[in-house]
Design an enzyme around this catalytic site. Structure first.
Site, mmCIF file in Angstrom:
data_model
loop_
_atom_site.group_PDB
_atom_site.id
_atom_site.type_symbol
_atom_site.label_atom_id
_atom_site.label_comp_id
_atom_site.label_asym_id
_atom_site.label_seq_id
_atom_site.Cartn_x
_atom_site.Cartn_y
_atom_site.Cartn_z
ATOM 1 N NE ARG A 228 33.581 5.662 -0.303
ATOM 2 C CZ ARG A 228 33.627 4.479 0.334
ATOM 3 N NH1 ARG A 228 34.099 4.405 1.563
ATOM 4 N NH2 ARG A 228 33.218 3.375 -0.263
ATOM 5 C CD GLU B 23 40.772 6.873 0.588
ATOM 6 O OE1 GLU B 23 40.838 5.717 0.160
ATOM 7 O OE2 GLU B 23 39.954 7.228 1.441
ATOM 8 C CG HIS C 135 39.595 3.512 3.081
ATOM 9 N ND1 HIS C 135 39.157 4.188 1.961
ATOM 10 C CD2 HIS C 135 38.495 2.887 3.594
ATOM 11 C CE1 HIS C 135 37.843 3.983 1.801
ATOM 12 N NE2 HIS C 135 37.426 3.195 2.774
HETATM 13 C C1 DGY Z 1 33.265 0.467 2.011
HETATM 14 O O1 DGY Z 1 32.904 -0.714 1.996
HETATM 15 O O2 DGY Z 1 32.642 1.344 1.409
HETATM 16 C C2 DGY Z 1 34.476 0.824 2.819
HETATM 17 O O3 DGY Z 1 34.944 2.096 2.587
HETATM 18 C C3 DGY Z 1 35.593 -0.177 2.648
HETATM 19 O O4 DGY Z 1 35.210 -1.275 3.358
#
Ligand code: DGY
Length: 326
Positions: free
Chosen positions: A239, A268, A286
């Site tokens: 993240r 983001e 992402h």
């Molecule tokens: C998630 O699933 O948390 C990812 O960041 C996106 O697939």
């Protein structure tokens, strides 16, 4: 009696829609634009289920606007978009999509690792610009991957997937996690537990695989970056807020580390402007889980989670099942 009403914030994929349509009177947000917040609050007002993405914030305000809501199913493994305790207080089930994206995300962490070490994106831009003069001895020299030390922070399913792939590159693998893995897991993945500072000091590649929690926010900031080798690379597919982008940009400028490859960002879709201009950074949008197979599986899993509750079953991936006594 009619079917329960569901709001689905993307059209998803046919396989997931089939599950949702069988169980719900489902309303899909189909516009190419992301659903605006006001629209989300308005449309969720009469719904019993919400199937959403990580881009929708499910907080007190949304829950207050949705008095009939019984389940929130996010199509992501990370669930920092959902205030789970607030859902629990209102007896709303919250679910996510663990497991199905592990291998694909581990693949992508490796994609970034290889691409930053071997300067692939810079090379691609050079060839396309038409200014590459042909082979020469010292063009775009990168760093070796094979035989180096890989430091994995967060040794859950994805971190372990990254470790498994390192064996093919004959790498030494260090890992750090809040909880040390059992010895048999360490030997299965040929991974050695290291305190965070030792991992940072000894690794040639540091790959992040932690969830976003108060204690992981800015886990990699000025202090951590200064502990890394000047020749090391940072990879982030977890993240964005786990890395302090301003501190990263400064560390790169001051040549404290060799480069970074990021798939996620603090705010983001914004990216810190100082990173945008740098050649020693790869910026991916992402997409670590973005394969046809995996995104389809994630959508199906979210749909099954939502449907289960209304079919009288415990949603398989409920985050607050115990708290709700399911
Ligand atoms: C998630 O699933 O948390 C990812 O960041 C996106 O697939």
């Amino acid at each position: 009696m009619g079917k329960p009403k569901a709001l689905v914030t993307r059209p998803l994929f046919p396989a997931a829609r089939a599950i949702l349509d069988e169980c719900f009177d489902a309303e899909y947000w189909t516009s190419a634009e992301r659903i605006p917040r006001a629209e989300l609050l308005r449309r969720v007002a009469d719904k019993e289920a919400l199937v959403c993405l990580l881009t929708e914030k499910v907080d007190e305000e949304l829950l207050a606007a949705a008095p009939k809501l019984r389940i929130v199913a996010t199509m992501s493994v990370g669930y920092d978009n959902i205030d789970v305790p607030a859902c629990t207080r209102r007896k709303i089930v919250a679910t996510h999509t663990p497991g199905v994206l592990d291998e694909t995300t581990a693949d992508f962490a490796w994609t970034l690792l290889m691409a930053i070490a071997r300067r692939l994106v810079e090379g691609d831009a050079w060839v396309r610009a038409g200014t590459w003069p042909g082979w020469d001895l010292d063009q775009l020299l990168g760093g070796d991957v094979w035989g180096k030390t890989l430091g994995i922070i967060g040794f859950g399913r994805i971190g372990r997937g990254v470790a498994r792939r390192a064996q093919g590159f004959r790498m030494r693998v260090l890992y750090h996690d809040a909880v040390r893995a059992p010895r048999d897991v360490e030997s299965e993945f040929h991974a050695e537990f290291a305190e965070r500072d030792r991992l940072l000091a000894e690794s040639d590649f540091v790959s992040l695989h932690v969830p976003l929690l108060p204690e992981t926010r800015h886990l990699i900031g000025k202090e951590a970056l200064e502990k890394m080798k000047r020749t090391a690379y940072l990879i982030n597919t977890s993240r964005g807020p786990v890395v302090d982008e301003a501190a990263l940009a400064r560390a790169l400028e001051e040549k404290k580390i060799a480069g970074a490859a990021l798939d996620v960002y603090e705010r983001e879709p914004e990216v810190h402007p100082a990173l945008l201009a740098r050649k020693d950074v790869i910026l991916a949008p992402h997409i670590a889980s973005a394969t046809v197979e995996t995104r389809t599986n994630m959508a199906v899993m979210a749909a099954r989670n939502a449907a289960a509750l209304f079919q009288g079953r415990r949603p398989p991936n409920a985050l607050n099942a115990d708290a709700l006594g399911l």
